[in-house]
Design an enzyme around this catalytic site. Structure first.
Site, short mmCIF file in Angstrom:
data_model
loop_
_atom_site.label_atom_id
_atom_site.label_comp_id
_atom_site.label_asym_id
_atom_site.label_seq_id
_atom_site.Cartn_x
_atom_site.Cartn_y
_atom_site.Cartn_z
N SER A 179 -23.04 25.48 28.80
CA SER A 179 -22.15 24.51 28.59
C SER A 179 -22.47 23.65 27.66
O SER A 179 -23.93 23.36 27.63
CB SER A 179 -21.76 24.11 30.02
OG SER A 179 -20.56 22.93 30.19
N SER A 180 -21.76 22.78 27.10
CA SER A 180 -21.98 21.81 26.03
C SER A 180 -20.89 20.64 25.90
O SER A 180 -19.75 20.96 26.47
CB SER A 180 -22.34 22.48 24.89
OG SER A 180 -21.04 22.82 24.13
N ILE A 181 -21.02 19.81 25.12
CA ILE A 181 -20.20 18.89 24.78
C ILE A 181 -20.04 19.16 23.26
O ILE A 181 -21.07 19.03 22.63
CB ILE A 181 -20.63 17.50 25.01
CG1 ILE A 181 -19.19 16.34 24.59
CG2 ILE A 181 -21.88 16.82 24.54
CD1 ILE A 181 -19.41 15.08 24.99
N LEU A 215 -23.80 19.18 22.02
CA LEU A 215 -25.13 18.86 22.74
C LEU A 215 -25.04 19.86 23.85
O LEU A 215 -24.08 19.57 24.85
CB LEU A 215 -24.95 17.26 23.12
CG LEU A 215 -26.35 16.68 23.63
CD1 LEU A 215 -27.41 16.83 22.63
CD2 LEU A 215 -25.92 15.09 23.73
#
Length: 378
Positions: free
Chosen positions: A94-96, A74
């Site tokens: 940037s992500s999870i 995500l």
């Protein structure tokens, strides 16, 4: 059952069904850490024209489903934070990470209670919380280069009871010397070159786990063990695609090398029936070619395929017409690398490994005694 509890329970069942929890502690830490509390209310979803913001308040059920989707990362930031919500973003920065990838990486770490851990790339802080559940919060240091992302991770960790995790704003390529030595260095961003600082800051017998890539092929996962001789050695343990650390983001000079005039000057030919594009569809082949052709990028675009090095480019269209410009014959070099891969018995990426020393990195096939020769351009 509330929305969050239902989403987490479904994710646990799906992950367990795919073997994502090979050890009981992995399921335990997943259930212990509330992933949704680490995800900002505004995330970014890929659409036809780029990345568009999506807010929790607009559809909480969908937002929660996205947060706990086992197979999808995500995006939490685009364009290094320059694009505001409501505008169209171009590049995710940037992500999870997807839950499946998170736990596949954790499975390679050998993480034990009490281990001293350095994480490269705090992101949302979620991964640091998982590490803290296993190792203890006071044993985890996480480094993040982006100031806004770092602040968000620090806030989320403190709000969820992990305030003892050390959150440092710094360039992760340099590691974090004040807390050395580490039993584990775990990177959540890909590298083209494993920084030697990570090796220096890991105790002998300690482990480095990092996503890894070449300019040619954007996936890999390296698991290295640090030796008493100051080198780190190990195999590629998986095929994962992660964002690249900022200092190593590949720069393809195609915009500097290509022009309409050079297209007219380019050498023209036809690809053989056993064409490069079809052969490169095998991901293990593409991985092996990337090892043999350092610095050469390859990507599909508008039905065709491009290659680019520092001084040359090549383009193959969907009908097999090939145009090349510059001193290098990138199509022939790619064909030679593919032939070498076939001659080696078409090994999978798991059969390759690397040894990282202070001044050089060597790739090998099977074991370190069989170094992989890098292909010299002609």
């Amino acid at each position: 059952m509330n929305i969050e509890a239902d989403a987490r329970a479904r994710a646990a069942e799906q992950l367990g069904g795919t073997g994502a929890f090979p050890q009981p502690w992995m399921r335990e830490i997943f259930l212990a850490v509330p992933r949704h509390r680490f995800v900002p209310d505004t995330v970014w979803l890929e659409e036809a024209d780029g990345y568009r913001s999506f807010t929790r308040s607009s559809d909480e059920d969908r937002w929660m489903s996205l947060v706990y989707d086992p197979g999808e990362a995500l995006v939490t930031q685009v364009d290094d934070g320059r694009t505001p919500a409501g505008a169209v973003g171009e590049v995710p920065t940037s992500s999870i990470s997807a839950l499946g990838a998170v736990f596949a990486m954790l499975a390679e770490t050998g993480l034990e209670p009490g281990h001293h851990v350095l994480e490269i790339g705090a992101g949302t802080g979620y991964n640091a919380a998982l590490l803290a559940e296993r190792a203890a919060a006071g044993q985890v240091t996480t480094v993040e280069i982006d100031p806004a992302v770092c602040a968000q991770a620090r806030t989320a960790l403190a709000a969820t009871g992990y305030e003892q995790v050390t959150v440092v704003r710094a360039d992760g390529e340099h590691g974090y010397p004040p807390d050395r030595p580490y039993d584990l260095v775990l990177s959540t961003a890909a590298v083209l070159h494993v920084p030697y600082a990570w090796v220096e800051q890991t105790r002998p017998g300690g482990v480095i786990v990092t996503p890894w890539r070449t300019a040619f092929c954007n996936y890999g996962l390296a698991r290295l063990t640090v030796g008493a001789d100051g080198t780190a050695c190990g195999r590629f343990a998986g095929a994962m695609t992660f964002m690249t650390v900022r200092g190593q983001r590949p720069h393809t000079p195609i915009t500097d090398l290509y022009s309409a005039e050079r297209w007219q000057q380019a050498r023209e030919s036809l690809l053989a029936p056993d064409d490069l594009v079809r052969r490169l569809a095998d991901p293990h082949a593409a991985f092996a070619v990337g090892l043999r052709l350092p610095g050469v990028a390859h990507w599909p675009q508008d039905g065709g395929h491009w290659w680019c090095s520092s001084n040359s480019w090549a383009h193959a269209d969907d009908e097999g017409a090939l145009h090349q410009w510059g001193p290098r014959d990138l199509a022939t070099e790619t064909a030679r690398a593919l032939d070498a891969w076939h001659a080696d018995g078409r090994p999978t990426l798991f059969e390759y490994g690397l040894t990282v020393a202070k001044d050089a990195t060597a790739f090998w096939l099977g074991d370190p005694g069989h170094p992989l020769p890098l292909q010299e351009p002609r």
